[in-house]
Design an enzyme around this catalytic site. Structure first.
Site, mmCIF file in Angstrom:
data_model
loop_
_atom_site.group_PDB
_atom_site.id
_atom_site.type_symbol
_atom_site.label_atom_id
_atom_site.label_comp_id
_atom_site.label_asym_id
_atom_site.label_seq_id
_atom_site.Cartn_x
_atom_site.Cartn_y
_atom_site.Cartn_z
ATOM 1 N N ARG A 208 60.701 46.354 44.428
ATOM 2 C CA ARG A 208 60.093 47.438 43.656
ATOM 3 C C ARG A 208 60.759 48.798 43.866
ATOM 4 N NH1 ARG A 208 56.832 43.613 44.142
ATOM 5 N NH2 ARG A 208 57.757 43.555 46.208
ATOM 6 N N THR A 209 60.962 49.174 45.110
ATOM 7 C CA THR A 209 61.415 50.542 45.365
ATOM 8 C C THR A 209 62.816 50.763 44.797
ATOM 9 O OG1 THR A 209 60.097 50.457 47.372
ATOM 10 C CG2 THR A 209 61.585 52.333 47.136
ATOM 11 N N LYS B 239 81.019 46.512 59.078
ATOM 12 C CA LYS B 239 82.264 46.667 59.849
ATOM 13 C C LYS B 239 82.071 47.654 60.990
ATOM 14 C CE LYS B 239 84.732 46.487 55.484
ATOM 15 N NZ LYS B 239 85.403 47.416 54.550
ATOM 16 N N ARG C 260 66.843 53.216 52.132
ATOM 17 C CA ARG C 260 65.885 52.480 52.972
ATOM 18 C C ARG C 260 66.646 51.958 54.178
ATOM 19 N NH1 ARG C 260 61.743 47.961 50.869
ATOM 20 N NH2 ARG C 260 60.693 49.888 50.275
ATOM 21 N N HIS D 159 56.773 55.822 54.215
ATOM 22 C CA HIS D 159 57.286 55.389 52.903
ATOM 23 C C HIS D 159 56.720 56.386 51.876
ATOM 24 C CE1 HIS D 159 58.659 52.995 49.672
ATOM 25 N NE2 HIS D 159 58.201 51.802 50.010
HETATM 26 N N1 CP Z 1 56.270 48.549 47.932
HETATM 27 C C1 CP Z 1 57.533 48.322 48.318
HETATM 28 O O1 CP Z 1 58.110 49.092 49.094
HETATM 29 O O2 CP Z 1 58.077 47.181 47.805
HETATM 30 P P1 CP Z 1 59.584 46.707 48.023
HETATM 31 O O3 CP Z 1 59.719 46.364 49.491
HETATM 32 O O4 CP Z 1 59.765 45.528 47.132
HETATM 33 O O5 CP Z 1 60.470 47.862 47.677
#
Ligand code: CP
Length: 306
Positions: free
Chosen positions: A52-53, A81, A102, A130
């Site tokens: 999603r993110t 590497k 991320r 998050h």
């Molecule tokens: N909600 C969320 O962070 O989903 P993903 O891990 O799929 O990005």
């Protein structure tokens, strides 16, 4: 100096509400925004898996008329590497106008921001926070309830490692008359530092329980979470705790008629698929909202007004 979003506390309440207003305008008038980021590039650097993110960020930038580049795993970048995060970010900042990253290590996006002069967005750092999921959650609550105050919200599942919970508790602690109910096994309770910073310092009351059934009838919002397998030190503990809570249609019989059920997703086993048919299931709308709030965020950090 570029403006970043590393933690939800980086934005004032007014800024968050402006983002929600812009996201709602985007939902109503998408054409108005379709070329707003023409010739701008977003880099999505995902050192940890995501559906999603990452894809909502990419869809957001494409819907703003911009373009995207990046990688979806550390193994397909020069991290494999031995390149440092700092050098990777420095490199990508030569090619892009804004970065969403991320990383499995808490604090990595903050460290990355020291190595470049373009905006950095934290798309999730380990078990820490998050903030863009929090913006998604706030937009969803605003659209469902019409405001961000005066309700009882229950957080259920892995409150220890669930970074989306930490950020959302922090954000909601700014609003009036919110009752927080934390539902988790003893081993997965909300970390002490989150309770201290977001709730105790401000004198905000909360309750903790292990029983979803007992808590459910009083809730206006239920925020379900997955037990975060990837943060456990041993598989035995994960297997013992993973099915602590499973929301089913039978359990919802005693819930309010206007309950909103949220989940940041991915879901594993904690919400039965039969619940998807219940009009109180809000998590698929939440997924859609994630794109619109990220469009608003990209515009804000690039300083683009439409
Ligand atoms: N909600 C969320 O962070 O989903 P993903 O891990 O799929 O990005």
């Amino acid at each position: 100096m570029a403006r970043n979003l590393i933690d939800i506390v980086d934005f004032t309440t007014e800024e968050i509400e402006q983002l929600i207003a812009v996201a709602e305008d985007i939902i109503e008038n998408p054409v108005k925004y379709q070329d707003a980021c023409a010739h701008k590039q977003l880099a999505t650097l995902f050192f940890e898996p995501s559906t999603r993110t990452r894809l909502s960020f990419e869809s957001a930038m494409l819907s703003l008329g911009g373009s995207v580049l990046g990688f979806s795993s550390a193994s397909s970048s020069s991290t494999s590497k031995g390149e440092t995060v700092g050098d990777t970010i420095h490199t990508v900042s030569c090619y892009a106008d804004i970065i969403a990253m991320r990383h499995p290590k808490e604090g990595a996006p903050y460290a990355a921001a020291q190595h470049c002069d373009i905006p950095i967005i934290n798309a999730g750092d380990g078990g820490h926070c998050h903030p863009t999921q929090t913006l998604t959650d706030l937009l969803t609550i605003h659209r469902e309830k019409g405001c961000l105050s005066g309700f009882t919200i229950g957080f259920c599942g892995d409150l220890k490692f669930g970074r989306t919970v930490h950020s959302l508790v922090n954000a909601l602690s700014r609003y009036e008359n919110i009752n927080f109910v934390f539902i988790s096994p003893e081993e997965l309770k909300l970390p002490r530092y989150v309770k201290e910073e977001a709730l105790k310092k401000k004198g905000i009351p909360y309750t903790q329980t292990t029983s979803l059934e007992e808590a459910l009838p009083q809730l206006d919002i239920l925020y379900m979470t997955r037990v975060q397998k990837e943060r456990f030190f041993n598989e035995e503990d994960y297997i013992r705790l993973k099915d602590s809570y499973i929301l089913t249609p039978e359990k919802l019989v005693h819930a309010k008629a206007d309950l909103s059920i949220l989940h940041p997703l991915p879901r594993v086993n904690e919400i039965s698929v039969a619940v998807d048919q219940d009009p109180r299931a809000t998590y698929w709308k939440q997924v859609k909202n994630g794109k619109f709030i990220r469009m608003a965020l990209i515009l804000k950090l690039l300083g683009i007004e439409v």
